[in-house]
Design a protein around this motif. Structure first.
Motif, PDB file in Angstrom:
ATOM      1  N   TYR A   1      -6.785  -2.302  -4.594  1.00 22.41           N
ATOM      2  CA  TYR A   1      -5.608  -2.978  -3.895  1.00 22.41           C
ATOM      3  C   TYR A   1      -6.397  -3.648  -2.725  1.00 22.41           C
ATOM      4  O   TYR A   1      -6.136  -4.726  -2.273  1.00 22.41           O
ATOM      5  CB  TYR A   1      -4.625  -1.942  -3.524  1.00 22.41           C
ATOM      6  CG  TYR A   1      -3.452  -2.660  -2.768  1.00 22.41           C
ATOM      7  CD1 TYR A   1      -2.667  -3.448  -3.344  1.00 22.41           C
ATOM      8  CD2 TYR A   1      -3.335  -2.515  -1.377  1.00 22.41           C
ATOM      9  CE1 TYR A   1      -1.738  -4.166  -2.631  1.00 22.41           C
ATOM     10  CE2 TYR A   1      -2.477  -2.921  -0.758  1.00 22.41           C
ATOM     11  CZ  TYR A   1      -1.525  -4.029  -1.177  1.00 22.41           C
ATOM     12  OH  TYR A   1      -0.432  -4.540  -0.618  1.00 22.41           O
TER      13      TYR A   1
ATOM     14  N   GLN B   1      -7.153   3.078  -7.462  1.00 21.87           N
ATOM     15  CA  GLN B   1      -5.933   2.138  -7.512  1.00 21.87           C
ATOM     16  C   GLN B   1      -6.000   1.637  -5.912  1.00 21.87           C
ATOM     17  O   GLN B   1      -5.863   0.307  -5.750  1.00 21.87           O
ATOM     18  CB  GLN B   1      -4.716   2.500  -7.916  1.00 21.87           C
ATOM     19  CG  GLN B   1      -4.412   2.601  -9.376  1.00 21.87           C
ATOM     20  CD  GLN B   1      -3.407   3.597  -9.777  1.00 21.87           C
ATOM     21  OE1 GLN B   1      -3.241   4.781  -9.469  1.00 21.87           O
ATOM     22  NE2 GLN B   1      -2.598   3.013 -10.447  1.00 21.87           N
TER      23      GLN B   1
ATOM     24  N   LEU C   1       0.875  -0.976   0.188  1.00 21.12           N
ATOM     25  CA  LEU C   1       0.029   0.129  -0.029  1.00 21.12           C
ATOM     26  C   LEU C   1       0.960   1.281  -0.038  1.00 21.12           C
ATOM     27  O   LEU C   1       0.674   2.121  -0.923  1.00 21.12           O
ATOM     28  CB  LEU C   1      -0.940  -0.088   1.228  1.00 21.12           C
ATOM     29  CG  LEU C   1      -1.816   1.283   1.276  1.00 21.12           C
ATOM     30  CD1 LEU C   1      -2.623   1.168   0.223  1.00 21.12           C
ATOM     31  CD2 LEU C   1      -2.625   1.010   2.734  1.00 21.12           C
TER      32      LEU C   1
ATOM     33  N   TRP D   1      -0.476   6.273  -6.306  1.00 18.71           N
ATOM     34  CA  TRP D   1      -1.656   5.819  -6.710  1.00 18.71           C
ATOM     35  C   TRP D   1      -2.794   6.751  -6.586  1.00 18.71           C
ATOM     36  O   TRP D   1      -2.762   7.584  -5.616  1.00 18.71           O
ATOM     37  CB  TRP D   1      -2.112   4.394  -5.891  1.00 18.71           C
ATOM     38  CG  TRP D   1      -1.467   3.046  -6.545  1.00 18.71           C
ATOM     39  CD1 TRP D   1      -0.913   2.837  -7.512  1.00 18.71           C
ATOM     40  CD2 TRP D   1      -1.280   1.971  -5.567  1.00 18.71           C
ATOM     41  NE1 TRP D   1      -0.452   1.627  -7.473  1.00 18.71           N
ATOM     42  CE2 TRP D   1      -0.717   1.170  -6.474  1.00 18.71           C
ATOM     43  CE3 TRP D   1      -1.690   1.598  -4.349  1.00 18.71           C
ATOM     44  CZ2 TRP D   1      -0.585  -0.395  -5.932  1.00 18.71           C
ATOM     45  CZ3 TRP D   1      -1.472   0.215  -3.795  1.00 18.71           C
ATOM     46  CH2 TRP D   1      -0.841  -0.569  -4.742  1.00 18.71           C
TER      47      TRP D   1
ATOM     48  N   ASN E   1      -8.484  -6.436  -3.570  1.00 13.80           N
ATOM     49  CA  ASN E   1      -7.799  -7.730  -3.885  1.00 13.80           C
ATOM     50  C   ASN E   1      -7.032  -8.217  -2.563  1.00 13.80           C
ATOM     51  O   ASN E   1      -6.273  -9.311  -2.665  1.00 13.80           O
ATOM     52  CB  ASN E   1      -6.761  -7.195  -4.718  1.00 13.80           C
ATOM     53  CG  ASN E   1      -7.441  -6.806  -6.224  1.00 13.80           C
ATOM     54  OD1 ASN E   1      -8.429  -7.713  -6.474  1.00 13.80           O
ATOM     55  ND2 ASN E   1      -6.713  -6.090  -7.092  1.00 13.80           N
ATOM     56  N   ASN E   2      -6.883  -7.488  -1.385  1.00 12.76           N
ATOM     57  CA  ASN E   2      -6.294  -7.939  -0.356  1.00 12.76           C
ATOM     58  C   ASN E   2      -7.226  -7.749   0.957  1.00 12.76           C
ATOM     59  O   ASN E   2      -7.012  -7.205   1.961  1.00 12.76           O
ATOM     60  CB  ASN E   2      -5.113  -7.228  -0.124  1.00 12.76           C
ATOM     61  CG  ASN E   2      -3.931  -7.375  -1.230  1.00 12.76           C
ATOM     62  OD1 ASN E   2      -3.122  -8.319  -1.041  1.00 12.76           O
ATOM     63  ND2 ASN E   2      -4.149  -6.541  -2.059  1.00 12.76           N
TER      64      ASN E   2
ATOM     65  N   GLY F   1       2.651   1.661  -3.158  1.00 15.31           N
ATOM     66  CA  GLY F   1       1.859   2.144  -4.305  1.00 15.31           C
ATOM     67  C   GLY F   1       1.458   3.604  -3.990  1.00 15.31           C
ATOM     68  O   GLY F   1       1.464   4.465  -5.113  1.00 15.31           O
TER      69      GLY F   1
END
Length: 556
Positions: free
Chosen positions: A326, A322, A309, A318, A329-330, A312
């Motif tokens: 993230y 974005q 994080l 980001w 996805n996590n 990014g």
């Protein structure tokens, strides 16, 4: 003359050096690895090469450190290094993707090793370091240092390279000096394992970090090292540049349009000493809070999530979309982090301003910018832009921390989820579930400490006696087992192999005992040496104090 810390940091930038395939030049650049000295490499760059037209190409090329070092900055650093005889004369002994080894031209026993920051395959190793004493990459760095034919090694490194530099400075007696730039810290496991070496060698290490750097705050800072915070130069204009290895320097353009590094009266690069930025201090305290309270598995997942994080947000800059992708996805790690964040805010009774600063530091502040005017009107917010975002966060924080079940928050999260295409309401239910299980978590923000160990002579004798007892213990005689090598009911039995294995095991025990005896003797000898040094200092201070007392009594 010893090379200054700022010059070592300048050399570190060469680990991200221009590629020989860089399209900015009309000639093929000789690679650093093909040059015998730093001077041979840099003499390819002249004022005719470092013109505005070339700098513009440099700014747009892919051969420079992730696009964060501009062409003008490279030109300034190259001009600076070309003015330093002691840098130009350094011999280049080895260049790899991860490290450069320079050798002193006047003393072949002295070397400088510069460790580069994280390469593509090393990101996983960064996360490993949060709950392990040693990672693969750290051990590789140590083995590299130990394999060099030099006994007086200065190490310098940036980011992960800074962590490696500190690691080898603690472990290797070959390393006499360490300069770390924006390097992350270490796990408690490392500090527990290498406590005596840290106490002995921490004074070798000087750590420099940008006040706004986001990497040095990760994990525990080693006790006893020297720490400096530096304000980023005027060129630090975005978040990614807060972790660029050249961002500690100031740059200026002269009347001829040429770029230079600002220097002090002694000719060394100017550094604007400061203190750590408040938001980075808060982020450091939060990450240590996590380290102190999480279990091993949760810690690993959380650290991997936070590392990705922060990289990014700060390196790749980001945007909200974005960041949300993230998190989607996590989800498991994200719910854990946010649950701990809420617990941290609650336990520390953070006011709205401090809570918002921490949320900003984690890069989560702008994720609610999707809310439109209809939602803002329902919330009673009649401002726009950042004022609106801040007002929404104030409502969220106040409603979350009051300990009540707020329908307003549920409605707001549903609306936000509709705007960004993510089931935030469901996500928040998982966060609440994890938060309710954190009753055991304490307001524990302690920094890592070296555990006190009994280094008395009695403890030494007990340890050595225990090791010797294994060596003197007689193992049962097994050679007579050959008589069992055949059985009527079975036939041939491989007793000889069994005998060999047992004897090999016995030999291995002796080798292990010898190694542990060597380590024990080394550790206790180091402590005795430190005790002797401090005893001498105390005796000298005591003698000076006695002389002063005598003078005072005699009226002098």
């Amino acid at each position: 003359m010893a090379i200054s810390d700022s010059d070592l940091m300048m050399l570190e930038n060469l680990t991200y050096c221009l590629s020989e395939k860089n399209p900015a030049f009309d000639f093929k650049l000789k690679a650093l690895s093909a040059c015998k000295t730093v001077g041979e490499y840099l003499e390819q760059f002249t004022d005719s090469v470092l013109t505005d037209s070339v700098l513009n190409k440099l700014d747009n090329s892919s051969g420079i450190y992730d696009g964060k070092n501009s062409g003008s900055e490279w030109a300034a650093m190259i001009r600076y290094m070309m003015s330093k005889k002691e840098l130009l004369e350094l011999k280049i002994a080895e260049v790899t993707e991860k490290v450069i080894c320079f050798v002193n031209p006047n003393d072949n026993n002295k070397a400088i090793v510069a460790f580069r920051g994280t390469t593509d395959e090393e990101w996983g190793d960064n996360a490993e370091g949060f709950n392990k004493a040693d990672t693969v990459c750290q051990k590789e760095a140590y083995e590299y240092i130990e394999g060099l034919p030099y006994d007086d090694i200065t190490v310098v490194g940036h980011s992960k390279g800074g962590n490696k530099a500190q690691y080898v400075a603690i472990r290797s007696d070959k390393v006499t000096r360490c300069v770390s730039v924006d390097g992350q810290g270490f796990s408690q496991e490392f500090i527990d394992k290498y406590g005596p070496q840290i106490e002995k060698n921490a004074s070798k290490i000087t750590s420099y970090s940008l006040s706004t750097d986001f990497v040095h705050i990760l994990m525990y800072t080693l006790p006893g090292i020297k720490i400096h915070y530096i304000n980023g130069g005027s060129d630090v204009g975005n978040t990614g540049e807060n972790h660029s290895p050249d961002a500690l320097f100031e740059y200026y353009q002269d009347n001829n349009g040429e770029w230079h590094v600002k220097v002090n009266g002694d000719g060394n690069a100017y550094l604007d000493y400061s203190s750590e930025d408040t938001s980075m201090t808060m982020l450091h305290e939060f990450t240590t809070f996590v380290l102190n309270n999480m279990s091993g598995e949760d810690k690993y997942k959380t650290v991997a999530f936070l590392s990705g994080l922060l990289n990014g947000i700060f390196s790749e800059e980001w945007k909200s979309e974005q960041i949300i992708d993230y998190i989607k996805n996590n989800k498991d790690a994200a719910t854990t982090v946010i649950a701990y964040l809420l617990k941290y805010i609650k336990l520390n009774d953070l006011d709205v301003d401090d809570a918002i600063e921490l949320i900003k530091a984690l890069g989560l502040y702008d994720v609610i910018e999707f809310l439109d005017s209809d939602v803002l009107n329902v919330l009673g917010i009649h401002v726009t832009g950042d004022d609106a975002v801040r007002a929404v966060w104030e409502i969220i924080i106040n409603n979350i921390t009051d300990g009540e079940n707020d329908p307003l928050i549920k409605w707001l999260l549903k609306k936000l989820g509709e705007k960004c295409g993510f089931d935030i309401s469901g996500f928040w239910t998982e966060v609440e579930s994890k938060y309710e299980k954190l009753d055991h978590v304490e307001n524990n923000k302690k920094e890592a400490k070296i555990k006190k160990i009994d280094y008395s002579n009695n403890a030494y004798l007990v340890i050595i006696s225990a090791i010797n007892s294994f060596d003197t213990k007689q193992l049962p005689e097994v050679s007579a087992w050959n008589k069992f090598s055949y059985a009527d009911w079975f036939g041939k039995i491989l007793v000889n192999i069994v005998i060999k294995c047992i004897n090999r095991y016995a030999s291995t025990i002796h080798e292990i005992n010898a190694e542990w005896k060597k380590k024990a003797n080394g550790a206790f000898n180091d402590i005795r040496q430190i005790d002797s040094q401090y005893a001498n200092k105390i005796n000298k201070s005591n003698e000076a104090l006695n002389r002063l007392i005598v003078q005072m009594k005699s009226g002098i």
